[in-house]
Scaffold this motif. Structure first.
Motif, mmCIF file in Angstrom:
data_model
loop_
_atom_site.group_PDB
_atom_site.id
_atom_site.type_symbol
_atom_site.label_atom_id
_atom_site.label_comp_id
_atom_site.label_asym_id
_atom_site.label_seq_id
_atom_site.Cartn_x
_atom_site.Cartn_y
_atom_site.Cartn_z
ATOM 1 N N PHE A 180 43.715 32.422 29.490
ATOM 2 C CA PHE A 180 44.077 32.168 28.101
ATOM 3 C C PHE A 180 45.569 31.932 27.913
ATOM 4 C CE2 PHE A 180 45.344 33.541 23.833
ATOM 5 C CZ PHE A 180 44.581 32.654 23.072
ATOM 6 N N SER A 181 46.405 32.729 28.546
ATOM 7 C CA SER A 181 47.850 32.601 28.356
ATOM 8 C C SER A 181 48.359 31.225 28.771
ATOM 9 C CB SER A 181 48.589 33.685 29.142
ATOM 10 O OG SER A 181 48.323 33.570 30.540
ATOM 11 N N ALA A 182 47.656 30.583 29.695
ATOM 12 C CA ALA A 182 48.095 29.274 30.198
ATOM 13 C C ALA A 182 47.637 28.118 29.313
ATOM 14 C CB ALA A 182 47.587 29.066 31.620
ATOM 15 N N VAL A 183 46.639 28.362 28.461
ATOM 16 C CA VAL A 183 46.102 27.266 27.632
ATOM 17 C C VAL A 183 46.197 27.572 26.138
ATOM 18 C CG1 VAL A 183 44.525 26.589 29.480
ATOM 19 C CG2 VAL A 183 43.706 28.120 27.664
ATOM 20 N N ALA A 184 46.780 28.705 25.788
ATOM 21 C CA ALA A 184 46.807 29.125 24.380
ATOM 22 C C ALA A 184 47.514 28.122 23.477
ATOM 23 C CB ALA A 184 47.487 30.496 24.260
ATOM 24 N N ALA A 185 48.443 27.366 24.018
ATOM 25 C CA ALA A 185 49.199 26.410 23.200
ATOM 26 C C ALA A 185 48.421 25.129 22.931
ATOM 27 C CB ALA A 185 50.515 26.071 23.886
ATOM 28 N N TYR A 186 47.288 24.946 23.617
ATOM 29 C CA TYR A 186 46.524 23.708 23.483
ATOM 30 C C TYR A 186 45.366 23.875 22.503
ATOM 31 C CZ TYR A 186 48.985 22.506 27.793
ATOM 32 O OH TYR A 186 49.950 22.259 28.745
ATOM 33 N N LYS A 187 45.151 22.861 21.691
ATOM 34 C CA LYS A 187 44.001 22.847 20.780
ATOM 35 C C LYS A 187 42.823 22.215 21.519
ATOM 36 C CE LYS A 187 46.771 22.637 16.559
ATOM 37 N NZ LYS A 187 47.067 21.882 15.313
ATOM 38 N N LEU A 188 42.158 23.023 22.327
ATOM 39 C CA LEU A 188 41.097 22.502 23.176
ATOM 40 C C LEU A 188 39.970 21.893 22.350
ATOM 41 C CD1 LEU A 188 40.847 25.206 25.990
ATOM 42 C CD2 LEU A 188 42.292 23.161 25.868
ATOM 43 N N ASN A 189 39.390 20.837 22.909
ATOM 44 C CA ASN A 189 38.313 20.094 22.246
ATOM 45 C C ASN A 189 37.287 19.725 23.306
ATOM 46 O OD1 ASN A 189 36.651 18.235 20.991
ATOM 47 N ND2 ASN A 189 38.306 17.072 20.047
ATOM 48 N N PHE A 190 36.067 20.191 23.143
ATOM 49 C CA PHE A 190 35.043 20.015 24.178
ATOM 50 C C PHE A 190 34.061 18.884 23.874
ATOM 51 C CE2 PHE A 190 36.817 24.142 24.831
ATOM 52 C CZ PHE A 190 36.814 24.306 26.201
ATOM 53 N N GLU A 191 34.454 17.960 23.017
ATOM 54 C CA GLU A 191 33.595 16.815 22.736
ATOM 55 C C GLU A 191 33.566 15.861 23.931
ATOM 56 O OE1 GLU A 191 34.745 14.822 19.194
ATOM 57 O OE2 GLU A 191 33.914 16.353 17.867
ATOM 58 N N PRO A 192 32.505 15.038 24.033
ATOM 59 C CA PRO A 192 32.460 14.014 25.087
ATOM 60 C C PRO A 192 33.391 12.853 24.753
ATOM 61 C CG PRO A 192 30.530 13.833 23.674
ATOM 62 C CD PRO A 192 31.268 15.076 23.225
ATOM 63 N N ARG A 193 33.702 12.062 25.754
ATOM 64 C CA ARG A 193 34.470 10.837 25.564
ATOM 65 C C ARG A 193 33.793 9.733 26.377
ATOM 66 N NH1 ARG A 193 35.995 12.750 21.647
ATOM 67 N NH2 ARG A 193 38.111 13.329 21.003
ATOM 68 N N ILE A 194 32.889 9.007 25.734
ATOM 69 C CA ILE A 194 32.107 8.010 26.461
ATOM 70 C C ILE A 194 32.983 6.880 26.982
ATOM 71 C CG2 ILE A 194 29.943 8.522 25.268
ATOM 72 C CD1 ILE A 194 30.481 6.150 23.432
ATOM 73 N N ASN A 195 34.113 6.614 26.325
ATOM 74 C CA ASN A 195 35.003 5.558 26.804
ATOM 75 C C ASN A 195 35.658 5.917 28.133
ATOM 76 O OD1 ASN A 195 36.377 7.511 25.082
ATOM 77 N ND2 ASN A 195 38.228 6.300 25.412
ATOM 78 N N LEU A 196 35.652 7.193 28.488
ATOM 79 C CA LEU A 196 36.177 7.632 29.781
ATOM 80 C C LEU A 196 35.061 7.825 30.805
ATOM 81 C CD1 LEU A 196 38.807 10.337 28.707
ATOM 82 C CD2 LEU A 196 39.171 7.896 29.125
ATOM 83 N N GLY A 197 33.825 7.615 30.369
ATOM 84 C CA GLY A 197 32.704 7.848 31.278
ATOM 85 C C GLY A 197 32.453 9.313 31.525
ATOM 86 N N ASP A 204 46.834 24.103 40.113
ATOM 87 C CA ASP A 204 46.430 24.889 38.953
ATOM 88 C C ASP A 204 44.911 25.004 38.822
ATOM 89 O OD1 ASP A 204 49.098 25.157 38.103
ATOM 90 O OD2 ASP A 204 49.017 23.220 37.064
ATOM 91 N N VAL A 205 44.191 24.224 39.627
ATOM 92 C CA VAL A 205 42.749 24.072 39.435
ATOM 93 C C VAL A 205 41.976 24.650 40.612
ATOM 94 C CG1 VAL A 205 40.884 22.416 38.984
ATOM 95 C CG2 VAL A 205 43.225 21.935 38.178
#
Length: 308
Positions: free
Chosen positions: A200-217, A236-237
């Motif tokens: 959480f501390s590493a991503v707290a600044a991001y407004k995460l969005n879990f929607e799909p993106r079909i244009n990215l496949g 990091d992964v």
């Protein structure tokens, strides 16, 4: 065929995609607002219980799957507290799922009722709502999301995978098995929303969005490519392994997925004589349920519901 080609061309048009994204954001904000108070109450309850590592699953109309998942979590707890967030569209399913969670002592939250024809977007916005209305207020050490049909069936420790990492999960790349394909040179990726975990501390600044993106496949969770994943270094992964293992049911041999050797993913089942969606009939769902319980959960005696 010509008509379909025209429709597909329009759907891929950048301007059309942008308009749809704006529309979806407006609809989502209204949905998030409706569930804000109940989400914050749950976050406060989890804080009071000392929960600092939380894994959220999105339930959707299948009580027997939640029954199996909560039982599997009891048998092989992977180091995180399971929370069920209910996105079901059927009242009877919500009632059954709530009873299962109460009997097993699993925190439960019902999202506002809605109808969304696009299943990936429905799933993605439910996860996004859970992140903003629960996780951001809980401020846990670690959090993540798992598919309701992805069961821990062997000892495993998710937090250890996040040691020194920002994210951990099953990685998917653009251009993989999607109608709308990115360019071959583009290697957009996201963590599959059915198995993804974060510090959480590493991503707290991001407004995460879990929607799909079909244009990215890319499917559910792909909006986080631009928000988060594109900014991460490879170090990091932590990437989970996925393998196909055979299974035999009703005389047919198929395959299912195993993630990091410990999580059985039911959606990976396939049968030569029944291509496509494997939960199609009640009879088939019964066979799947019995297979899961008899193979991994100690037999049907531990079941709490028979609803599908």
């Amino acid at each position: 065929m010509a008509f379909k080609t025209i429709v597909d061309g329009i759907s891929r048009n950048p301007a059309v995609i942008w308009v749809k994204i704006v529309r979806n954001q407006f609809v989502y904000k209204a949905f998030e607002y409706r569930g804000r108070a109940s989400g914050r109450r749950l976050a406060k309850e989890l804080q009071g219980a000392g929960v600092s590592r939380v894994c959220i699953t999105i339930a959707f109309n299948t009580p027997w799957v939640i029954d199996a998942l909560t039982k599997a979590w009891e048998m092989h707890p992977p180091g995180m507290t399971l929370v069920v967030v209910d996105n079901s569209t059927k009242i009877a399913a919500r009632e059954a799922i709530a009873r299962i969670c109460e009997m097993r002592g699993v925190p439960y939250l019902a999202l506002p009722m809605r109808v969304e024809k696009h299943l990936s977007r429905s799933h993605g916005t439910a996860i996004t709502c859970a992140f903003h209305n629960i996780v951001r207020h809980l401020k846990p050490e670690l959090f993540g999301f798992i598919d309701h049909d992805c069961f821990p069936v062997a000892p495993f420790d998710i937090p250890s995978k996040l040691a020194g990492k920002t994210v951990y999960g099953r990685r998917a790349y653009g251009n993989e098995n999607h109608v709308y394909k990115a360019k071959p040179e583009d290697r957009h990726w996201n963590l599959w929303a059915g198995y993804c975990f974060y510090r959480f501390s590493a991503v707290a600044a991001y407004k995460l969005n879990f929607e799909p993106r079909i244009n990215l496949g890319l499917d559910t969770g792909a909006a986080n490519w631009a928000i988060l994943y594109s900014k991460l270094a490879e170090a990091d992964v932590a990437v989970a392994t996925v393998e196909q293992r055979p299974m035999t049911m009703a005389g047919a041999v198929g395959h299912h997925e195993f993630i990091d050797g410990a999580f059985f993913h039911l959606a990976g089942v396939s049968y030569p004589e029944r291509p496509g969606y494997h939960h199609r009939t009640v009879e088939h769902r019964e066979m799947l349920r019995d297979y899961v319980w008899n193979t991994y959960l100690g037999g049907p005696a531990g079941q709490t519901v028979s609803d599908f």
